[in-house]
Motif scaffolding. Sequence first.
Motif, PDB file in Angstrom:
ATOM      1  N   THR A 107     -40.941 104.950 -36.344  1.00  0.00           N
ATOM      2  CA  THR A 107     -39.966 104.386 -35.423  1.00  0.00           C
ATOM      3  C   THR A 107     -39.402 105.484 -34.531  1.00  0.00           C
ATOM      4  N   GLU A 108     -38.771 105.078 -33.450  1.00  0.00           N
ATOM      5  CA  GLU A 108     -38.179 106.053 -32.538  1.00  0.00           C
ATOM      6  C   GLU A 108     -37.144 106.915 -33.246  1.00  0.00           C
ATOM      7  N   SER A 109     -36.332 106.293 -34.092  1.00  0.00           N
ATOM      8  CA  SER A 109     -35.300 107.054 -34.806  1.00  0.00           C
ATOM      9  C   SER A 109     -35.925 108.039 -35.787  1.00  0.00           C
ATOM     10  N   GLN A 110     -37.060 107.668 -36.384  1.00  0.00           N
ATOM     11  CA  GLN A 110     -37.756 108.586 -37.289  1.00  0.00           C
ATOM     12  C   GLN A 110     -38.353 109.761 -36.522  1.00  0.00           C
ATOM     13  N   ARG A 111     -38.945 109.493 -35.374  1.00  0.00           N
ATOM     14  CA  ARG A 111     -39.535 110.571 -34.570  1.00  0.00           C
ATOM     15  C   ARG A 111     -38.467 111.566 -34.129  1.00  0.00           C
ATOM     16  N   LYS A 112     -37.276 111.055 -33.820  1.00  0.00           N
ATOM     17  CA  LYS A 112     -36.208 111.940 -33.350  1.00  0.00           C
ATOM     18  C   LYS A 112     -35.720 112.899 -34.436  1.00  0.00           C
ATOM     19  N   LEU A 113     -35.989 112.574 -35.698  1.00  0.00           N
ATOM     20  CA  LEU A 113     -35.602 113.466 -36.792  1.00  0.00           C
ATOM     21  C   LEU A 113     -36.446 114.731 -36.825  1.00  0.00           C
ATOM     22  N   ILE A 114     -37.661 114.651 -36.294  1.00  0.00           N
ATOM     23  CA  ILE A 114     -38.598 115.779 -36.387  1.00  0.00           C
ATOM     24  C   ILE A 114     -38.254 116.815 -35.328  1.00  0.00           C
ATOM     25  N   VAL A 115     -37.743 117.957 -35.779  1.00  0.00           N
ATOM     26  CA  VAL A 115     -37.335 119.004 -34.840  1.00  0.00           C
ATOM     27  C   VAL A 115     -38.401 120.085 -34.693  1.00  0.00           C
ATOM     28  N   GLY A 116     -39.445 120.029 -35.515  1.00  0.00           N
ATOM     29  CA  GLY A 116     -40.495 121.025 -35.378  1.00  0.00           C
ATOM     30  C   GLY A 116     -41.703 120.722 -36.237  1.00  0.00           C
ATOM     31  N   LEU A 117     -42.871 121.043 -35.700  1.00  0.00           N
ATOM     32  CA  LEU A 117     -44.122 121.033 -36.465  1.00  0.00           C
ATOM     33  C   LEU A 117     -44.614 122.472 -36.547  1.00  0.00           C
ATOM     34  N   LEU A 118     -44.913 122.935 -37.767  1.00  0.00           N
ATOM     35  CA  LEU A 118     -45.440 124.274 -37.967  1.00  0.00           C
ATOM     36  C   LEU A 118     -46.894 124.172 -38.419  1.00  0.00           C
ATOM     37  N   LEU A 119     -47.785 124.685 -37.598  1.00  0.00           N
ATOM     38  CA  LEU A 119     -49.218 124.672 -37.890  1.00  0.00           C
ATOM     39  C   LEU A 119     -49.599 126.090 -38.304  1.00  0.00           C
ATOM     40  N   VAL A 120     -49.772 126.305 -39.596  1.00  0.00           N
ATOM     41  CA  VAL A 120     -49.916 127.652 -40.144  1.00  0.00           C
ATOM     42  C   VAL A 120     -51.369 127.922 -40.533  1.00  0.00           C
ATOM     43  N   ALA A 121     -51.979 128.915 -39.864  1.00  0.00           N
ATOM     44  CA  ALA A 121     -53.334 129.363 -40.216  1.00  0.00           C
ATOM     45  C   ALA A 121     -54.326 128.209 -40.253  1.00  0.00           C
ATOM     46  N   GLY A 122     -54.273 127.391 -39.214  1.00  0.00           N
ATOM     47  CA  GLY A 122     -55.080 126.177 -39.212  1.00  0.00           C
ATOM     48  C   GLY A 122     -56.334 126.261 -38.370  1.00  0.00           C
ATOM     49  N   ILE A 123     -57.146 125.190 -38.476  1.00  0.00           N
ATOM     50  CA  ILE A 123     -58.292 125.015 -37.588  1.00  0.00           C
ATOM     51  C   ILE A 123     -58.169 123.625 -36.960  1.00  0.00           C
ATOM     52  N   LYS A 175     -44.310 109.289 -43.318  1.00  0.00           N
ATOM     53  CA  LYS A 175     -43.471 108.121 -43.010  1.00  0.00           C
ATOM     54  C   LYS A 175     -42.467 107.875 -44.140  1.00  0.00           C
ATOM     55  N   LYS A 176     -42.924 107.951 -45.376  1.00  0.00           N
ATOM     56  CA  LYS A 176     -42.023 107.782 -46.516  1.00  0.00           C
ATOM     57  C   LYS A 176     -40.932 108.850 -46.494  1.00  0.00           C
ATOM     58  N   SER A 177     -41.311 110.083 -46.174  1.00  0.00           N
ATOM     59  CA  SER A 177     -40.335 111.172 -46.110  1.00  0.00           C
ATOM     60  C   SER A 177     -39.295 110.924 -45.029  1.00  0.00           C
ATOM     61  N   LEU A 178     -39.736 110.418 -43.873  1.00  0.00           N
ATOM     62  CA  LEU A 178     -38.807 110.137 -42.785  1.00  0.00           C
ATOM     63  C   LEU A 178     -37.905 108.948 -43.114  1.00  0.00           C
ATOM     64  N   GLU A 179     -38.438 107.964 -43.833  1.00  0.00           N
ATOM     65  CA  GLU A 179     -37.613 106.833 -44.272  1.00  0.00           C
ATOM     66  C   GLU A 179     -36.508 107.317 -45.205  1.00  0.00           C
ATOM     67  N   LEU A 180     -36.856 108.232 -46.118  1.00  0.00           N
ATOM     68  CA  LEU A 180     -35.848 108.787 -47.021  1.00  0.00           C
ATOM     69  C   LEU A 180     -34.817 109.604 -46.240  1.00  0.00           C
ATOM     70  N   ALA A 181     -35.292 110.380 -45.261  1.00  0.00           N
ATOM     71  CA  ALA A 181     -34.377 111.166 -44.440  1.00  0.00           C
ATOM     72  C   ALA A 181     -33.357 110.263 -43.749  1.00  0.00           C
ATOM     73  N   GLU A 182     -33.831 109.152 -43.217  1.00  0.00           N
ATOM     74  CA  GLU A 182     -32.920 108.178 -42.586  1.00  0.00           C
ATOM     75  C   GLU A 182     -31.938 107.621 -43.609  1.00  0.00           C
ATOM     76  N   GLU A 183     -32.456 107.246 -44.760  1.00  0.00           N
ATOM     77  CA  GLU A 183     -31.609 106.663 -45.817  1.00  0.00           C
ATOM     78  C   GLU A 183     -30.530 107.637 -46.254  1.00  0.00           C
ATOM     79  N   TRP A 184     -30.875 108.926 -46.306  1.00  0.00           N
ATOM     80  CA  TRP A 184     -29.918 109.940 -46.760  1.00  0.00           C
ATOM     81  C   TRP A 184     -28.975 110.389 -45.646  1.00  0.00           C
ATOM     82  N   GLY A 185     -29.270 110.044 -44.411  1.00  0.00           N
ATOM     83  CA  GLY A 185     -28.442 110.491 -43.296  1.00  0.00           C
ATOM     84  C   GLY A 185     -28.772 111.878 -42.798  1.00  0.00           C
ATOM     85  N   ALA A 186     -29.964 112.381 -43.159  1.00  0.00           N
ATOM     86  CA  ALA A 186     -30.387 113.696 -42.673  1.00  0.00           C
ATOM     87  C   ALA A 186     -30.581 113.645 -41.158  1.00  0.00           C
TER      88      ALA A 186
END
Length: 285
Positions: free
Chosen positions: A166-182, A129-140
């Motif tokens: 928030t909806e705007s934060q969720r829209k920033l996420i273009v991909g989730l990578l699940l690497v070698a997980g369980i 959430k903090k990362s997405l807040e920063l992304a919004e603040e930076w205009g990423a």
Amino acid sequence: MNINPDMDTLYSPSKWCRRFNGDGATKYFSDFIQRVSNNVRTKIPCQLNLSYGAEYHEKIDIFGFDLPKDAPIFVFVHGGYWQESSKDESCYMAQMFYQNGIKTIIIGFNLCPHVTVEGQVKEVTQGVKKSLELAEEWGAKKVVIAGHSSGAHVVACLLERLNQYTESQRKLIVGLLLVAGIYDIVPIVDTYANDLLFLTKDTARQISPMYKDIERNDIKIYVLVAEFESPAFIEQSEKYYEKLKKLNFKVELIKYKDHDHFTIMEDLVHDTYDMSKLIFSLLKN
């Protein structure tokens, strides 16, 4: 605690690596990511230990601070069976991304047994959430979130917690990578890893993405697994992919030939690596 030797072997990734005998792969990986991460911190403009919570380890590190403010962002959650490693040795891929115009954020969090696995998931949820807040603040405009090993489990758990953004934060996420997980951690109860996790079969099931009802969303999910991985990890990746597919998620299963549980991440220091190219396609196109 009773350890099942067969289950213990199945859920010990180092035992399935072909490069080394015994735990040699784990030591090599640990030394490699520590060495490269130490070097990265001296070469890339960064902001370290930005707090997202009150706990000591609830901090993030940001790399590529001098890139354009709206540069795309790669967010990473490290592995270590919920009880080892830290953000400090998990920024090894940041220089490669920096050279390609991408910022990197590494999420720190408390380890078990200081917190439960569920508590760790809650912390990472807030770190994201903090990362997405920063992304919004930076205009990423674009963010990819990735997790390796137990970190992939934690990132998968975000799918049922997206309503905390928030909806705007969720829209920033273009991909989730699940690497070698369980994604079903019930078998971990019968392994050495549970010495510090204190999971029961009930608590493990409650925090397993495989058993969760997840509301469909439009985020692209990539389930990534190595060729030379434990059969249990491969099977879990395939089953979780099938679960998401049945729920109509945009999901892809990718198997990396000639890689093991550790090289699948070690090679992320190279921009010619297939996973690097996948991330570029999500963040830069």
